[in-house]
Design a protein around this motif. Structure first.
Motif, PDB file in Angstrom:
ATOM      1  N   GLY A  52       0.865  -1.061  -0.079  1.00  0.00           N
ATOM      2  CA  GLY A  52       0.137   0.105  -0.085  1.00  0.00           C
ATOM      3  C   GLY A  52       0.824   1.375   0.120  1.00  0.00           C
ATOM      4  N   TRP A  53       0.301   2.458   0.189  1.00  0.00           N
ATOM      5  CA  TRP A  53       0.796   3.499   0.464  1.00  0.00           C
ATOM      6  C   TRP A  53       0.600   4.529   1.724  1.00  0.00           C
ATOM      7  CZ3 TRP A  53       4.180   4.059  -3.531  1.00  0.00           C
ATOM      8  CH2 TRP A  53       3.870   3.614  -4.952  1.00  0.00           C
ATOM      9  N   VAL A  54       1.403   4.998   2.220  1.00  0.00           N
ATOM     10  CA  VAL A  54       1.254   6.008   3.446  1.00  0.00           C
ATOM     11  C   VAL A  54       1.623   7.414   3.010  1.00  0.00           C
ATOM     12  CG1 VAL A  54       1.937   4.207   4.798  1.00  0.00           C
ATOM     13  CG2 VAL A  54       3.451   5.499   4.261  1.00  0.00           C
ATOM     14  N   GLU A  78      -7.615   4.677  -1.600  1.00  0.00           N
ATOM     15  CA  GLU A  78      -8.006   5.243  -2.987  1.00  0.00           C
ATOM     16  C   GLU A  78      -9.509   5.796  -2.867  1.00  0.00           C
ATOM     17  OE1 GLU A  78      -6.991   3.593  -7.547  1.00  0.00           O
ATOM     18  OE2 GLU A  78      -7.703   2.091  -5.988  1.00  0.00           O
ATOM     19  N   ARG A  79      -9.313   7.150  -3.712  1.00  0.00           N
ATOM     20  CA  ARG A  79     -10.671   7.672  -3.725  1.00  0.00           C
ATOM     21  C   ARG A  79     -11.641   7.222  -4.438  1.00  0.00           C
ATOM     22  NH1 ARG A  79      -9.580  13.798  -4.724  1.00  0.00           N
ATOM     23  NH2 ARG A  79      -9.282  13.895  -2.414  1.00  0.00           N
ATOM     24  N   GLU A  80     -12.940   6.846  -4.170  1.00  0.00           N
ATOM     25  CA  GLU A  80     -13.609   6.240  -4.884  1.00  0.00           C
ATOM     26  C   GLU A  80     -14.054   7.066  -6.364  1.00  0.00           C
ATOM     27  OE1 GLU A  80     -18.407   4.575  -4.238  1.00  0.00           O
ATOM     28  OE2 GLU A  80     -17.078   4.814  -2.687  1.00  0.00           O
ATOM     29  N   GLY A  81     -14.256   6.237  -7.395  1.00  0.00           N
ATOM     30  CA  GLY A  81     -14.495   6.751  -8.656  1.00  0.00           C
ATOM     31  C   GLY A  81     -13.381   7.871  -9.464  1.00  0.00           C
ATOM     32  N   VAL A 102      -5.923   8.244  -7.419  1.00  0.00           N
ATOM     33  CA  VAL A 102      -5.791   9.189  -6.391  1.00  0.00           C
ATOM     34  C   VAL A 102      -6.252   8.765  -5.038  1.00  0.00           C
ATOM     35  CG1 VAL A 102      -7.037  11.397  -5.842  1.00  0.00           C
ATOM     36  CG2 VAL A 102      -6.862  10.807  -8.246  1.00  0.00           C
ATOM     37  N   TRP A 103      -5.075   8.670  -4.176  1.00  0.00           N
ATOM     38  CA  TRP A 103      -4.969   8.495  -2.904  1.00  0.00           C
ATOM     39  C   TRP A 103      -5.050   9.340  -1.896  1.00  0.00           C
ATOM     40  CZ3 TRP A 103      -4.771   3.203  -1.973  1.00  0.00           C
ATOM     41  CH2 TRP A 103      -4.380   2.303  -3.323  1.00  0.00           C
ATOM     42  N   VAL A 104      -5.664   9.265  -0.627  1.00  0.00           N
ATOM     43  CA  VAL A 104      -6.148  10.199   0.112  1.00  0.00           C
ATOM     44  C   VAL A 104      -5.869   9.687   1.684  1.00  0.00           C
ATOM     45  CG1 VAL A 104      -7.853  11.749   1.315  1.00  0.00           C
ATOM     46  CG2 VAL A 104      -7.978  11.263  -1.185  1.00  0.00           C
ATOM     47  N   CYS A 105      -5.200  10.737   2.331  1.00  0.00           N
ATOM     48  CA  CYS A 105      -4.863  10.423   3.648  1.00  0.00           C
ATOM     49  C   CYS A 105      -6.131  10.668   4.566  1.00  0.00           C
ATOM     50  CB  CYS A 105      -3.596  11.170   4.145  1.00  0.00           C
ATOM     51  SG  CYS A 105      -3.423  11.061   5.979  1.00  0.00           S
ATOM     52  N   VAL A 165      -1.103  11.357  -5.905  1.00  0.00           N
ATOM     53  CA  VAL A 165      -1.371  10.716  -7.228  1.00  0.00           C
ATOM     54  C   VAL A 165      -0.446   9.692  -7.574  1.00  0.00           C
ATOM     55  CG1 VAL A 165      -1.697  11.190  -9.600  1.00  0.00           C
ATOM     56  CG2 VAL A 165      -2.496  12.918  -7.999  1.00  0.00           C
ATOM     57  N   GLU A 166      -0.970   8.395  -8.130  1.00  0.00           N
ATOM     58  CA  GLU A 166      -0.140   7.298  -8.472  1.00  0.00           C
ATOM     59  C   GLU A 166      -0.046   7.306  -9.877  1.00  0.00           C
ATOM     60  OE1 GLU A 166       0.134   2.409  -8.082  1.00  0.00           O
ATOM     61  OE2 GLU A 166      -1.502   3.590  -7.133  1.00  0.00           O
ATOM     62  N   GLU A 167       1.097   7.226 -10.511  1.00  0.00           N
ATOM     63  CA  GLU A 167       1.260   7.063 -12.023  1.00  0.00           C
ATOM     64  C   GLU A 167       2.591   6.099 -12.331  1.00  0.00           C
ATOM     65  OE1 GLU A 167       1.210  10.567 -14.650  1.00  0.00           O
ATOM     66  OE2 GLU A 167       0.579  11.753 -13.037  1.00  0.00           O
ATOM     67  N   ASP A 168       2.291   5.260 -12.722  1.00  0.00           N
ATOM     68  CA  ASP A 168       3.183   4.225 -13.178  1.00  0.00           C
ATOM     69  C   ASP A 168       4.059   3.746 -11.923  1.00  0.00           C
ATOM     70  OD1 ASP A 168       2.823   4.413 -15.946  1.00  0.00           O
ATOM     71  OD2 ASP A 168       4.121   6.015 -16.132  1.00  0.00           O
ATOM     72  N   GLY A 169       3.354   3.210 -10.925  1.00  0.00           N
ATOM     73  CA  GLY A 169       3.890   2.769  -9.852  1.00  0.00           C
ATOM     74  C   GLY A 169       4.427   3.752  -8.947  1.00  0.00           C
ATOM     75  N   VAL A 170       4.563   5.143  -9.285  1.00  0.00           N
ATOM     76  CA  VAL A 170       5.264   6.286  -8.537  1.00  0.00           C
ATOM     77  C   VAL A 170       4.138   7.235  -7.849  1.00  0.00           C
ATOM     78  CG1 VAL A 170       6.598   8.034  -8.600  1.00  0.00           C
ATOM     79  CG2 VAL A 170       7.153   6.202  -9.832  1.00  0.00           C
ATOM     80  N   LEU A 171       4.081   7.424  -6.561  1.00  0.00           N
ATOM     81  CA  LEU A 171       3.157   8.252  -5.675  1.00  0.00           C
ATOM     82  C   LEU A 171       3.754   9.782  -5.496  1.00  0.00           C
ATOM     83  CD1 LEU A 171       0.236   7.732  -4.402  1.00  0.00           C
ATOM     84  CD2 LEU A 171       1.472   7.879  -2.400  1.00  0.00           C
TER      85      LEU A 171
END
Length: 198
Positions: free
Chosen positions: A160-162, A171-174, A178-181, A189-195
């Motif tokens: 996961g991500w922290v 992960e933001r629904e829809g 896009v990941w939210v704390c 924002v996650e792109e190509d395995g990079v946050l």
């Protein structure tokens, strides 16, 4: 002297200790090591020769930080963590003679700003732990860890991500990627395995 060293700690005269730092009982800081301001070195911890440590770093009890490790600002190293420095460890050479300092090349662990290593984690050098990443307790890291990654297990793998708060991101629904704390509301924002931070 604007730092605190307990009487049973061993701090080499060539080590640099930043203002407001504390070195607790039975800790050892070797020659040429450099600690930034506001650091805490716990009981029985070891900091190797020439290790570079940023500001506000906590190295908990009995952690072993072998040279040539580099720790960025705000790093947390949990109790009994080990940062190794020999990719091919042997006590003796191919002829059976005891190895000495010049018989091997030390490789280091680099830990970027804000990263945390849980209790008894092991980082097998050479590896880099990314900014604000989190290594779970007992994990064995054998590969580089991405910024903001949460890694667990033996060998460690991303689960996961922290965020900066150290809380697992959701992960933001829809909005895939896009990941939210949940604590701070900060979006990533996650792109190509990079946050990255939004």
């Amino acid at each position: 002297m604007n730092y605190r060293v307990q009487p049973t700690a061993q701090v080499d005269g060539s080590a640099v200790i930043g203002a407001g730092s504390s070195v607790w009982e039975l800790a050892q800081i070797r020659e040429g090591a450099s600690l930034g301001e506001g650091c805490v070195i716990g009981r029985g911890a070891y900091v190797g020769a020439g290790v570079r440590i940023g500001d506000n770093v906590k190295i908990q009890n009995y952690a072993l930080v072998y040279e040539p490790a580099e720790l960025g600002d705000g790093v947390f190293v949990g109790p009994a963590v080990v940062l190794t420095n020999d990719h091919n460890p042997r006590s003796v050479d191919t002829e059976g003679r005891r190895k000495r300092g010049g018989d091997w090349e030390a490789v280091g662990v680099r830990i970027a700003e804000g990263a945390s290593l849980g209790a008894r984690a092991v980082c097998v050098a050479p590896v880099r732990i990314g900014r604000w990443a989190m290594v779970a307790a007992g994990a064995v890291v054998t590969k580089d860890v991405a910024d903001f990654a949460l890694v667990v297990g033996v060998p460690a793998r991303r689960t996961g991500w922290v965020g900066r708060a150290g809380v697992r991101l959701v992960e933001r629904e829809g909005e895939p990627g896009v990941w939210v704390c949940p604590r701070s509301g900060t979006a990533y924002v996650e792109e190509d395995g990079v946050l990255s931070e939004r």
